[in-house]
Design a protein around this motif. Sequence first.
Motif, short mmCIF file in Angstrom:
data_model
loop_
_atom_site.label_atom_id
_atom_site.label_comp_id
_atom_site.label_asym_id
_atom_site.label_seq_id
_atom_site.Cartn_x
_atom_site.Cartn_y
_atom_site.Cartn_z
N ALA A 1 0.82 -1.21 0.00
CA ALA A 1 0.00 0.00 0.00
C ALA A 1 0.86 1.26 0.00
O ALA A 1 0.61 2.20 -0.76
CB ALA A 1 -0.94 0.00 1.21
N ALA A 2 1.87 1.29 0.85
CA ALA A 2 2.74 2.47 0.94
C ALA A 2 3.57 2.63 -0.34
O ALA A 2 3.77 3.75 -0.81
CB ALA A 2 3.67 2.35 2.16
N GLY A 3 4.02 1.52 -0.89
CA GLY A 3 4.82 1.57 -2.12
C GLY A 3 4.08 2.15 -3.30
O GLY A 3 4.65 2.86 -4.12
N ARG A 4 2.78 1.87 -3.38
CA ARG A 4 1.97 2.46 -4.46
C ARG A 4 1.94 3.98 -4.32
O ARG A 4 2.09 4.71 -5.29
CB ARG A 4 0.55 1.90 -4.43
N ILE B 1 -4.54 4.04 3.97
CA ILE B 1 -3.56 5.08 4.27
C ILE B 1 -4.22 6.06 5.24
O ILE B 1 -5.27 6.61 4.95
CB ILE B 1 -3.09 5.83 3.00
N SER B 2 -3.59 6.27 6.40
CA SER B 2 -4.19 7.15 7.40
C SER B 2 -3.52 8.51 7.47
O SER B 2 -4.14 9.49 7.88
CB SER B 2 -4.19 6.50 8.78
N LYS C 1 1.65 6.45 7.08
CA LYS C 1 1.04 5.59 8.10
C LYS C 1 -0.07 4.79 7.44
O LYS C 1 -0.94 5.36 6.77
CB LYS C 1 0.50 6.42 9.26
N VAL C 2 0.00 3.48 7.63
CA VAL C 2 -0.95 2.56 7.00
C VAL C 2 -1.67 1.76 8.08
O VAL C 2 -1.03 1.09 8.89
CB VAL C 2 -0.22 1.58 6.05
N VAL D 1 4.07 2.28 10.31
CA VAL D 1 4.69 3.52 9.86
C VAL D 1 5.79 3.13 8.88
O VAL D 1 6.74 2.42 9.23
CB VAL D 1 5.27 4.34 11.02
N MET D 2 5.63 3.58 7.65
CA MET D 2 6.56 3.26 6.58
C MET D 2 7.29 4.53 6.15
O MET D 2 6.74 5.63 6.29
CB MET D 2 5.80 2.70 5.37
#
Length: 134
Positions: free
Chosen positions: A47-50, A82-83, A91-92, A118-119
């Motif tokens: 999710a964060a990578g997208r 994603i928050s 932050k996911v 947290v990424m």
Amino acid sequence: MHELDDIPTPQGELTLKLVTRRQDTNLYGDIPGGWLIAQMDQAAELAAGRLASGRTATVATESMDFLCPVRIGAMVNIFTKISEVGRSSIKVDVEVWIRPPHERSPEERYKVTEARFVMVALDDNGRIRPVPEA
């Protein structure tokens, strides 16, 4: 992460879906929490990578409670949302829901756990970089 519902439903989008196998279990035939955390981390990274348009890494996770056991043959559904997005961090919110094997109702799902990951976005050299603006 969110208010308790009378009839809880997954929050976010389905990011990862897999079936538990015998080789994933501990000595008692249950899926260990560490295995679930690894899958949650993978979903958070997807999710964060997208959003980051590239490589990310986990720098922290917030508390996690396990609500029910996961057994062999369960369909594991991991949802992400994603928050918050910072300069280089994302932050996911991650939730794990399962459909036990041999469940009579195909719509019956059980929440197993949730956590906030947290990424940070990384460049090709592994250094922290800014998240591109949307």
